[in-house]
Design a protein around this motif. Structure first.
Motif, PDB file in Angstrom:
ATOM      1  N   UNK A 158       0.822  -1.196   0.000  1.00 54.44           N
ATOM      2  CA  UNK A 158       0.000   0.000   0.000  1.00 54.44           C
ATOM      3  C   UNK A 158       0.850   1.235   0.000  1.00 54.44           C
ATOM      4  N   UNK A 159       0.213   2.314   0.382  1.00 55.97           N
ATOM      5  CA  UNK A 159       0.912   3.588   0.439  1.00 55.97           C
ATOM      6  C   UNK A 159       0.353   4.364   1.613  1.00 55.97           C
ATOM      7  N   UNK A 160       1.106   5.359   2.028  1.00 55.10           N
ATOM      8  CA  UNK A 160       0.589   6.229   3.082  1.00 55.10           C
ATOM      9  C   UNK A 160       0.996   7.656   2.773  1.00 55.10           C
ATOM     10  N   UNK A 161       0.214   8.572   3.254  1.00 55.82           N
ATOM     11  CA  UNK A 161       0.505   9.984   3.038  1.00 55.82           C
ATOM     12  C   UNK A 161      -0.103  10.785   4.171  1.00 55.82           C
ATOM     13  N   UNK A 217      -3.368   3.726   2.977  1.00 55.83           N
ATOM     14  CA  UNK A 217      -4.231   3.191   1.933  1.00 55.83           C
ATOM     15  C   UNK A 217      -3.676   1.830   1.549  1.00 55.83           C
ATOM     16  N   UNK A 218      -4.362   0.786   1.991  1.00 56.22           N
ATOM     17  CA  UNK A 218      -3.912  -0.563   1.663  1.00 56.22           C
ATOM     18  C   UNK A 218      -4.353  -0.915   0.246  1.00 56.22           C
ATOM     19  N   UNK A 219      -3.436  -1.439  -0.549  1.00 53.45           N
ATOM     20  CA  UNK A 219      -3.734  -1.826  -1.924  1.00 53.45           C
ATOM     21  C   UNK A 219      -3.930  -3.330  -2.055  1.00 53.45           C
ATOM     22  N   UNK A 235      -4.378 -10.626  -2.400  1.00 54.64           N
ATOM     23  CA  UNK A 235      -5.763 -10.151  -2.334  1.00 54.64           C
ATOM     24  C   UNK A 235      -5.745  -8.671  -2.676  1.00 54.64           C
ATOM     25  N   UNK A 236      -6.157  -8.321  -3.882  1.00 59.89           N
ATOM     26  CA  UNK A 236      -6.191  -6.911  -4.282  1.00 59.89           C
ATOM     27  C   UNK A 236      -7.411  -6.262  -3.637  1.00 59.89           C
ATOM     28  N   UNK A 237      -7.208  -5.088  -3.059  1.00 58.20           N
ATOM     29  CA  UNK A 237      -8.293  -4.379  -2.387  1.00 58.20           C
ATOM     30  C   UNK A 237      -8.784  -3.245  -3.271  1.00 58.20           C
ATOM     31  N   UNK A 238     -10.107  -3.121  -3.378  1.00 58.62           N
ATOM     32  CA  UNK A 238     -10.717  -2.027  -4.130  1.00 58.62           C
ATOM     33  C   UNK A 238     -11.671  -1.291  -3.199  1.00 58.62           C
ATOM     34  N   UNK A 266      -8.553  -3.410   9.722  1.00 54.68           N
ATOM     35  CA  UNK A 266      -7.311  -3.498   8.964  1.00 54.68           C
ATOM     36  C   UNK A 266      -6.480  -4.682   9.457  1.00 54.68           C
ATOM     37  N   UNK A 267      -5.961  -5.466   8.532  1.00 49.96           N
ATOM     38  CA  UNK A 267      -5.115  -6.615   8.883  1.00 49.96           C
ATOM     39  C   UNK A 267      -3.653  -6.204   8.838  1.00 49.96           C
ATOM     40  N   UNK A 268      -2.864  -6.829   9.678  1.00 51.51           N
ATOM     41  CA  UNK A 268      -1.421  -6.588   9.735  1.00 51.51           C
ATOM     42  C   UNK A 268      -0.699  -7.915   9.525  1.00 51.51           C
TER      43      UNK A 268
END
Length: 89
Positions: A14-17, A31-33, A47-50, A58-60
Protein backbone atom coordinates in the motif's frame (compact mmCIF):
# COMPACT_ATOMS: atom_id res chain seq x y z
CA UNK A 1 -20.54 -18.29 -6.22
CA UNK A 2 -17.64 -16.70 -4.32
CA UNK A 3 -14.91 -18.90 -2.90
CA UNK A 4 -13.50 -18.49 0.58
CA UNK A 5 -9.80 -18.64 1.38
CA UNK A 6 -8.09 -18.42 4.74
CA UNK A 7 -4.49 -17.69 5.52
CA UNK A 8 -1.97 -15.64 7.41
CA UNK A 9 -1.09 -12.15 6.22
CA UNK A 10 2.58 -12.16 5.24
CA UNK A 11 2.69 -8.63 3.79
CA UNK A 12 0.56 -5.53 3.28
CA UNK A 13 1.11 -3.58 0.07
CA UNK A 14 0.00 0.00 0.00
CA UNK A 15 0.91 3.59 0.44
CA UNK A 16 0.59 6.23 3.08
CA UNK A 17 0.50 9.98 3.04
CA UNK A 18 -0.18 12.86 5.36
CA UNK A 19 -3.77 14.06 5.55
CA UNK A 20 -5.74 16.43 7.73
CA UNK A 21 -8.41 15.10 10.07
CA UNK A 22 -11.73 16.79 10.90
CA UNK A 23 -9.99 19.14 13.36
CA UNK A 24 -7.38 20.14 10.79
CA UNK A 25 -4.59 18.20 12.50
CA UNK A 26 -2.13 16.24 10.39
CA UNK A 27 -2.60 12.48 10.48
CA UNK A 28 -1.00 9.58 8.68
CA UNK A 29 -3.50 8.16 6.19
CA UNK A 30 -2.87 4.56 5.18
CA UNK A 31 -4.23 3.19 1.93
CA UNK A 32 -3.91 -0.56 1.66
CA UNK A 33 -3.73 -1.83 -1.92
CA UNK A 34 -3.32 -5.55 -1.32
CA UNK A 35 -2.77 -8.18 1.33
CA UNK A 36 -0.40 -11.05 0.58
CA UNK A 37 -1.59 -14.11 2.49
CA UNK A 38 -0.11 -17.57 2.88
CA UNK A 39 -2.68 -20.38 3.00
CA UNK A 40 -2.33 -23.33 5.40
CA UNK A 41 -1.10 -25.33 2.37
CA UNK A 42 1.73 -22.81 1.91
CA UNK A 43 0.37 -21.12 -1.24
CA UNK A 44 0.78 -17.34 -1.51
CA UNK A 45 -2.26 -15.40 -2.68
CA UNK A 46 -2.45 -11.67 -3.41
CA UNK A 47 -5.76 -10.15 -2.33
CA UNK A 48 -6.19 -6.91 -4.28
CA UNK A 49 -8.29 -4.38 -2.39
CA UNK A 50 -10.72 -2.03 -4.13
CA UNK A 51 -13.29 0.49 -2.91
CA UNK A 52 -15.85 -2.32 -3.09
CA UNK A 53 -13.84 -4.69 -0.85
CA UNK A 54 -15.36 -4.91 2.63
CA UNK A 55 -12.56 -4.71 5.22
CA UNK A 56 -14.10 -4.10 8.67
CA UNK A 57 -10.73 -4.17 10.46
CA UNK A 58 -7.31 -3.50 8.96
CA UNK A 59 -5.11 -6.61 8.88
CA UNK A 60 -1.42 -6.59 9.74
CA UNK A 61 1.32 -9.12 8.98
CA UNK A 62 0.84 -12.15 11.21
CA UNK A 63 -2.97 -11.81 11.38
CA UNK A 64 -5.11 -14.72 10.24
CA UNK A 65 -7.82 -13.68 7.80
CA UNK A 66 -10.69 -15.12 5.81
CA UNK A 67 -11.33 -13.65 2.36
CA UNK A 68 -14.19 -14.07 -0.07
CA UNK A 69 -13.16 -13.95 -3.74
CA UNK A 70 -15.54 -13.68 -6.70
CA UNK A 71 -15.32 -15.99 -9.71
CA UNK A 72 -13.75 -13.04 -11.58
CA UNK A 73 -10.97 -12.93 -8.97
CA UNK A 74 -12.15 -9.78 -7.17
CA UNK A 75 -11.62 -9.65 -3.42
CA UNK A 76 -15.12 -9.13 -1.98
CA UNK A 77 -14.25 -9.07 1.72
CA UNK A 78 -11.39 -9.67 4.14
CA UNK A 79 -12.05 -10.22 7.82
CA UNK A 80 -9.82 -11.05 10.77
CA UNK A 81 -10.37 -14.58 12.04
CA UNK A 82 -9.19 -14.25 15.61
CA UNK A 83 -10.80 -11.13 17.00
CA UNK A 84 -9.74 -12.12 20.54
CA UNK A 85 -6.05 -12.17 19.51
CA UNK A 86 -6.20 -8.37 19.27
CA UNK A 87 -6.67 -8.22 23.03
CA UNK A 88 -3.47 -10.13 23.73
CA UNK A 89 -1.21 -7.70 21.84
Amino acid sequence: SPKTVTGQVSAVEGEFHMAKDARGEETLKLVDKAYIITTPAGKEIQLKLTRETKVPTRANPGDRVEAKISQQGQTLSVRLLEEDSLLSR
